[in-house]
Design a protein around this motif. Structure first.
Motif, PDB file in Angstrom:
ATOM      1  N   LYS A 216       2.322   0.218   2.351  1.00 19.58           N
ATOM      2  CA  LYS A 216       3.463  -0.044   1.634  1.00 19.58           C
ATOM      3  C   LYS A 216       4.364  -0.988   2.258  1.00 19.58           C
ATOM      4  O   LYS A 216       4.986  -1.775   1.235  1.00 19.58           O
TER       5      LYS A 216
ATOM      6  N   TYR B  97      -5.073  -1.565  -2.279  1.00 18.05           N
ATOM      7  CA  TYR B  97      -4.917  -0.649  -1.080  1.00 18.05           C
ATOM      8  C   TYR B  97      -4.922   0.601  -1.678  1.00 18.05           C
ATOM      9  O   TYR B  97      -5.438   1.872  -0.912  1.00 18.05           O
TER      10      TYR B  97
ATOM     11  N   THR C 189       2.804  -4.325   1.201  1.00 17.37           N
ATOM     12  CA  THR C 189       2.981  -4.767  -0.134  1.00 17.37           C
ATOM     13  C   THR C 189       4.501  -5.240  -0.382  1.00 17.37           C
ATOM     14  O   THR C 189       4.581  -6.092  -1.366  1.00 17.37           O
TER      15      THR C 189
ATOM     16  N   SER D 258       4.754  -0.056  -5.365  1.00 19.44           N
ATOM     17  CA  SER D 258       5.067  -0.088  -3.865  1.00 19.44           C
ATOM     18  C   SER D 258       3.735  -0.214  -3.127  1.00 19.44           C
ATOM     19  O   SER D 258       3.959  -0.611  -2.108  1.00 19.44           O
ATOM     20  N   VAL D 259       2.975   0.303  -3.637  1.00 21.19           N
ATOM     21  CA  VAL D 259       1.662  -0.006  -2.796  1.00 21.19           C
ATOM     22  C   VAL D 259       0.679  -0.708  -3.958  1.00 21.19           C
ATOM     23  O   VAL D 259       0.495  -0.277  -5.216  1.00 21.19           O
ATOM     24  N   TYR D 260       0.044  -1.902  -3.308  1.00 17.46           N
ATOM     25  CA  TYR D 260      -0.839  -2.489  -4.138  1.00 17.46           C
ATOM     26  C   TYR D 260      -2.228  -1.861  -4.711  1.00 17.46           C
ATOM     27  O   TYR D 260      -2.657  -1.047  -3.826  1.00 17.46           O
TER      28      TYR D 260
ATOM     29  N   SER E 217       4.711  -8.921   0.611  1.00 15.41           N
ATOM     30  CA  SER E 217       4.045  -9.717  -0.359  1.00 15.41           C
ATOM     31  C   SER E 217       4.848  -9.889  -1.476  1.00 15.41           C
ATOM     32  O   SER E 217       4.708 -10.810  -2.231  1.00 15.41           O
ATOM     33  N   LYS E 218       5.301  -8.820  -1.835  1.00 15.35           N
ATOM     34  CA  LYS E 218       6.153  -8.828  -3.231  1.00 15.35           C
ATOM     35  C   LYS E 218       7.494  -9.679  -3.085  1.00 15.35           C
ATOM     36  O   LYS E 218       7.571 -10.584  -3.892  1.00 15.35           O
TER      37      LYS E 218
END
Lengths: 81, 134
Positions: free
Chosen positions: B86, B31, B89, B26-28, B92-93
């Motif tokens: 979040k 980050y 991310t 959920s978070v890169y 971006s996903k």
């Protein structure tokens, strides 16, 4: 890399399949071998790595390797979907 | 003493939460590492004895430290940052999935997409208004 590896690799996310992928597969019980390769020196262009990469890449990979251990443990508990 | 324990407890809670978000994707992780460093920094600052911290902050900036409220404010900013990162991310996903799907579709259809002229916005609006699918 064998075909059987693809399923566990696709069931989690990685940071460019670095060390954390190896940690993850070893924790899942797969055998990992080492094959020597030779890398040609860069002749043109600029490196994608900067000075800050020295700090954040090991940190990112370290976190992902730690998470890979946790994820592999959780996957072993959970039956395959 | 109780405030220090509270700060450390909240920090550890945040630490575990961020690690879990990174694990779930959920978070890169880039980050995540920045957030974990910030949380670690706040915990370390909270663990420094008060007299040293007061002396240092007053010497460095002339502003006396406010203790617990300052740390809670820092945690609130971190909370907002975690939420924003979040969402970034997630976007971006979605973009990555869309790009992959487009690439797969292009590979499936081969040259049929390439043969067509690129559709302009006006053309696509006209097609939609005439009930034709693009």
């Amino acid at each position: 890399m064998r075909r059987s590896i693809f399923v566990p690799l696709l069931r989690w996310h990685f940071l460019d399949f670095h060390a954390e992928a190896i940690v993850y597969l070893i924790r899942l019980g797969y055998r990992v071998g080492e094959c020597p390769i030779s890398v040609a020196e860069r002749t043109a262009g600029r490196s994608m790595y900067s000075f800050s990469s020295l700090f954040h890449y090991p940190l990112n990979t370290g976190i992902m390797a730690l998470m890979a251990v946790v994820q592999a443990k959780l996957m072993q508990r959970r039956p395959a979907a | 003493m109780i405030s220090t324990l509270a700060v450390v407890a909240i920090g550890l809670l945040f630490f575990g939460w961020v690690l879990n978000l990174v694990r779930k994707g959920s978070v890169y992780v880039g980050y995540g590492s920045a957030l974990l460093t910030a949380i670690g920094g706040i915990i370390c600052i909270a663990l420094i004895p008060a007299q040293f911290l007061e002396a240092f902050v007053q010497h460095a900036s002339g502003v006396p430290p406010r203790g617990l409220p300052v740390v809670l404010a820092a945690y609130s900013i971190l909370l907002a940052l975690i939420y924003v990162l979040k969402e970034v991310t997630a976007i971006s996903k979605r973009l990555r999935t869309l790009t992959q799907q487009l690439a797969i579709e292009l590979a499936r259809h081969g040259s049929t997409f390439d043969a067509e002229e690129p559709v302009t916005k006006a053309q696509s609006v006209a097609r939609i208004s005439h009930g034709r699918s693009v």
